[in-house]
Design a protein around this motif. Structure first.
Motif, PDB file in Angstrom:
ATOM      1  N   VAL A 535       0.879  -1.165   0.000  1.00  0.00           N
ATOM      2  CA  VAL A 535       0.000   0.000   0.000  1.00  0.00           C
ATOM      3  C   VAL A 535       0.917   1.216   0.000  1.00  0.00           C
ATOM      4  O   VAL A 535       1.822   1.313   0.832  1.00  0.00           O
ATOM      5  CB  VAL A 535      -0.903   0.042   1.242  1.00  0.00           C
ATOM      6  CG1 VAL A 535      -1.806   1.271   1.205  1.00  0.00           C
ATOM      7  CG2 VAL A 535      -1.717  -1.226   1.368  1.00  0.00           C
ATOM      8  N   LEU A 536       0.708   2.157  -0.911  1.00  0.00           N
ATOM      9  CA  LEU A 536       1.586   3.324  -1.008  1.00  0.00           C
ATOM     10  C   LEU A 536       0.832   4.641  -1.085  1.00  0.00           C
ATOM     11  O   LEU A 536       1.369   5.681  -0.729  1.00  0.00           O
ATOM     12  CB  LEU A 536       2.489   3.199  -2.246  1.00  0.00           C
ATOM     13  CG  LEU A 536       3.497   2.041  -2.225  1.00  0.00           C
ATOM     14  CD1 LEU A 536       4.149   1.884  -3.586  1.00  0.00           C
ATOM     15  CD2 LEU A 536       4.553   2.267  -1.149  1.00  0.00           C
ATOM     16  N   CYS A 596      -3.494  -4.815  -3.429  1.00  0.00           N
ATOM     17  CA  CYS A 596      -2.557  -3.699  -3.568  1.00  0.00           C
ATOM     18  C   CYS A 596      -2.117  -3.672  -5.031  1.00  0.00           C
ATOM     19  O   CYS A 596      -1.123  -4.311  -5.396  1.00  0.00           O
ATOM     20  CB  CYS A 596      -1.359  -3.864  -2.640  1.00  0.00           C
ATOM     21  SG  CYS A 596      -1.776  -3.806  -0.887  1.00  0.00           S
ATOM     22  N   PRO A 597      -2.840  -2.986  -5.890  1.00  0.00           N
ATOM     23  CA  PRO A 597      -2.635  -3.104  -7.335  1.00  0.00           C
ATOM     24  C   PRO A 597      -1.327  -2.481  -7.813  1.00  0.00           C
ATOM     25  O   PRO A 597      -0.747  -1.611  -7.155  1.00  0.00           O
ATOM     26  CB  PRO A 597      -3.846  -2.366  -7.915  1.00  0.00           C
ATOM     27  CG  PRO A 597      -4.221  -1.385  -6.853  1.00  0.00           C
ATOM     28  CD  PRO A 597      -3.943  -2.071  -5.545  1.00  0.00           C
ATOM     29  N   PRO A 598      -0.851  -2.901  -8.990  1.00  0.00           N
ATOM     30  CA  PRO A 598       0.402  -2.374  -9.546  1.00  0.00           C
ATOM     31  C   PRO A 598       0.398  -0.864  -9.762  1.00  0.00           C
ATOM     32  O   PRO A 598       1.471  -0.254  -9.785  1.00  0.00           O
ATOM     33  CB  PRO A 598       0.529  -3.120 -10.877  1.00  0.00           C
ATOM     34  CG  PRO A 598      -0.308  -4.336 -10.735  1.00  0.00           C
ATOM     35  CD  PRO A 598      -1.429  -3.965  -9.832  1.00  0.00           C
ATOM     36  N   SER A 599      -0.770  -0.272  -9.921  1.00  0.00           N
ATOM     37  CA  SER A 599      -0.822   1.174 -10.155  1.00  0.00           C
ATOM     38  C   SER A 599      -0.179   1.954  -9.014  1.00  0.00           C
ATOM     39  O   SER A 599       0.455   3.001  -9.230  1.00  0.00           O
ATOM     40  CB  SER A 599      -2.279   1.624 -10.343  1.00  0.00           C
ATOM     41  OG  SER A 599      -3.074   1.241  -9.235  1.00  0.00           O
ATOM     42  N   GLN A 600      -0.327   1.453  -7.778  1.00  0.00           N
ATOM     43  CA  GLN A 600       0.280   2.132  -6.640  1.00  0.00           C
ATOM     44  C   GLN A 600       1.802   2.044  -6.710  1.00  0.00           C
ATOM     45  O   GLN A 600       2.519   3.031  -6.509  1.00  0.00           O
ATOM     46  CB  GLN A 600      -0.234   1.521  -5.341  1.00  0.00           C
ATOM     47  CG  GLN A 600      -1.716   1.677  -5.104  1.00  0.00           C
ATOM     48  CD  GLN A 600      -2.017   2.326  -3.774  1.00  0.00           C
ATOM     49  OE1 GLN A 600      -1.263   2.230  -2.816  1.00  0.00           O
ATOM     50  NE2 GLN A 600      -3.147   3.020  -3.715  1.00  0.00           N
ATOM     51  N   ALA A 601       2.308   0.848  -6.996  1.00  0.00           N
ATOM     52  CA  ALA A 601       3.753   0.667  -7.094  1.00  0.00           C
ATOM     53  C   ALA A 601       4.338   1.522  -8.215  1.00  0.00           C
ATOM     54  O   ALA A 601       5.412   2.123  -8.055  1.00  0.00           O
ATOM     55  CB  ALA A 601       4.071  -0.809  -7.322  1.00  0.00           C
TER      56      ALA A 601
END
Length: 652
Positions: A535-536, A596-601
């Motif tokens: 989570v970011l 926690c989807p890749p879009s956050q990373a």
């Protein structure tokens, strides 16, 4: 004579392949007639979960071949994925299970020659819009009663959960109307527990914004003559009381793990009057956080005694006598027991592990408490002298608060460090964050400690195992207390001369990935960090629809309700403070992660790249939240070691 070499450079027989092969543990154990069945991970087979049976003669074999994958996606973290009907005079045992790929319930008769699994529930579309978990046989034996999760819109929160009845004859596979809805009275529900006389059913329910460790209700209803449910009512629980499991002791009495006194103790509850009696008042936990539907911390024996896990820093297994409150523990090398227990057939089946022993399926005699391994036996992949010897530690944090941790010093009989050199240490921050890290053998940890890199697992404020007051420390303080407590452990190890203060790192996955990123942007303590499926961005994760329904309101308690706490959501998020990143980091992300989807990373990586911060971003197609495939685990672990090797090398 051991070879003298700097910490972090020691050669080790513990490989990433060893760690991958031993990833995961047996789970969801149950007696089926005179057999024992459980699920077991297969990292080398694309990370699938198989169903294993141990026959009465002691032989063990997978019940389902590849590609069958026994795993539910209800609330994304899943739940009990199978049940079974014991053999009769006319047929062998029948397995009913959820297949991960299509999320349909299937029926399988393993002793019928040529039989293959047959669907019991309708096609659910792609991605799966119908999901099933926590199944049990209905009182009349013609149906399976379970939880159904049904999506009715495009958003992650467009979902309805209910208790339903699925016919065992397969008629619902092509006719969705053949599934009977029994009840839908709460947004979240566990599967039904039918009373011994078949006249009542119990389950646990709760509503947003509560999480199941905050407040739940123990509900019961009457089973009518036509198999419907009537008069649903609450007999225990509430906004600040969390019932995490309930089972019938007899036709009118329930046993429940609940925490009105601040600890998950076992209680006896009269289903007619609601009268509640604590069976053994103690400042220890007899339950835990309900991250998956159908977890079982206790099981009722035929004579009314209760097999239960209990403890604080660790979870022991004992037999509780409700008549007098006495509790006798099982002895042996297992110091930690998982939340999967069964007490049918006059025997207890459980899954246990210890600091020098991996997870095993264990059978216990309830009378003399003797125990024997019956499945997934532990074997040492290398000489045990290369495996860590951990100790429990308690540090003093800010405001004098206790911070609990497990310490794993470097260990390798073939190497010693130069005189006076202190080892580097990596802080492991667990996920959840309402969770805990037990002290059990973990070859991922051994992979580092055998190379001269120490590990400290921190059960920071907010973790379970130490009562409601300890886990409530994180309310409104996520990104503060967890970061402070991890730093407390790292600084204490440096101050006492255990760790090199200039070679500290931090790593974690999911909520632990959040704590890692928040630590890298909020402190100057660490030389590097490994961030896994994190989570970011709190705003995107909550109101932006970037997570699933189960945790979509989790931040109400961890950060604060919206819109009042909007500034706090922005200010706490690591992506907001990417300009504070100054040390190298590794980011590992499954591309199929809906939690926690890749879009956050990607947002953090883009901002780090703009500033020229050294980093590596590895993505893994086919992986979701948590890595299950052997090749993924190997790649991730080797990349993490490379990060530490570079960051801990003098002059870099």
């Amino acid at each position: 004579m051991p070879t003298t070499a700097p910490h972090g450079t020691w050669r080790s027989p513990v490989t990433a392949r060893h760690a991958a092969a031993h990833d995961g543990r047996p789970d969801w154990v149950a007696a089926v007639g005179d057999e024992t069945w459980w699920t077991e991970p297969r990292p080398a087979e694309e990370g699938r979960i198989t169903l294993v049976r141990r026959r009465a003669d002691g032989t063990t074999a997978p019940l389902l071949p590849a590609p069958w994958n026994v795993r539910s996606r209800v609330i994304e973290y899943g739940g009990t994925p199978w049940t079974a009907l014991p053999a009769t005079a006319d047929r062998g045992p029948v397995a009913v299970f959820t297949h991960f790929a299509d999320q349909r319930l299937h029926r399988f008769e393993p002793d019928t020659p040529g039989a293959t699994p047959q669907p019991l529930t309708p096609e659910s579309g792609h991605p799966a819009r119908l999901r099933w978990a926590d199944p049990v046989a209905a009182p009349d034996g013609t149906e399976i009663w379970c939880v159904r999760e049904a999506f009715h819109g495009p958003g992650p929160t467009d979902v309805r959960r209910s208790l339903v009845a699925v016919p065992l004859d397969g008629s619902a596979a092509d006719d969705p109307s053949a599934v009977r809805e029994l009840l839908a009275d709460r947004h979240f529900v566990t599967g039904p527990r039918v009373s011994p006389d078949g006249r009542r059913v119990a389950w646990i329910g709760w509503e947003h914004p509560a999480m199941p460790w905050d407040g739940t209700e123990l509900r019961i209803a009457d089973i009518t003559a036509d198999g419907t449910l009537s008069r649903p009512r609450t007999v225990a629980g509430g906004p600040e009381q969390a019932v995490c499991q309930a089972e019938w002791l007899d036709d009118r009495t329930l046993a429940a793990a609940t925490d009105p006194g601040g600890w998950w103790n076992l209680h006896r509850i009269d289903a007619d009057t609601g009268e509640t009696v604590n069976l053994r008042p103690a400042e220890e936990e007899f339950g835990g956080p309900l991250w998956r539907i159908g977890l079982r911390w206790f099981a009722v024996l035929p004579d009314g005694r209760i097999a239960t896990v209990h403890g604080r820093a660790d979870l022991r297994l004992g037999i509780l006598d409700p008549a007098d409150g006495t509790l006798a523990d099982v002895s042996g090398p297992w110091t930690e027991w998982a939340a999967t227990l069964d007490a049918r057939g006059g025997r207890i089946t459980a899954v246990g592990a210890g600091p020098a022993r991996g997870w095993e399926v264990v059978e216990i005699d309830p009378d003399d408490l003797t125990a024997r391994v019956v499945g997934h036996p532990h074997t040492d992949p290398v000489d045990p002298a290369h495996l860590p010897a951990p100790t429990a530690r308690t540090f003093t944090g800010l405001d004098g608060r206790e911070v609990h941790a497990n310490l794993y010093p470097p260990r390798n009989p073939d190497f010693t460090a130069p005189p006076g050199e202190l080892p580097p240490y990596v802080v492991f921050a667990h996920g959840g964050p309402t969770s805990r890290t037990p002290m059990v053998l973990d070859l991922e940890i051994a992979y580092f400690t055998s190379r001269g890199i120490g590990v400290v697992e921190v059960n920071y404020g907010g973790s379970t195992g130490h009562g409601r007051e300890y886990r409530n420390r994180l309310r409104g303080q996520w990104g503060v207390v967890d970061v402070e407590d991890c730093a407390t452990a790292a600084r204490a190890l440096a101050a006492e001369g255990t760790a090199d203060p200039l070679r500290l790192a931090i790593r974690g996955g999911s909520a632990g990935g959040w704590t890692t990123a928040a630590s890298l942007t909020g402190t100057d303590l660490y030389r590097c960090g490994a961030i896994r499926y994190p989570v970011l961005d709190l705003t995107g994760w909550s109101s932006g629809g970037e997570t699933h329904d189960f945790e979509s309101r989790y931040l109400d308690s961890l950060i604060g309700p919206l819109p009042e706490a909007a500034d706090r959501y922005r200010d706490r998020s690591p992506v907001t403070h990417a300009d504070r990143l100054t040390v190298p980091f590794l980011l590992l992300q499954g591309l199929d992660d809906v939690i926690c989807p890749p879009s956050q990373a990607q947002r953090l990586v883009d901002r780090a790249a703009e500033r020229g911060v050294p980093h590596s971003y590895l993505t893994f197609p086919g992986e979701g939240h948590g890595f299950r495939r052997a090749d993924t685990i190997i790649t991730a672990l080797e990349a993490e070691l490379a990060l530490y090797t570079q960051a801990f090398t003098p002059g870099r």
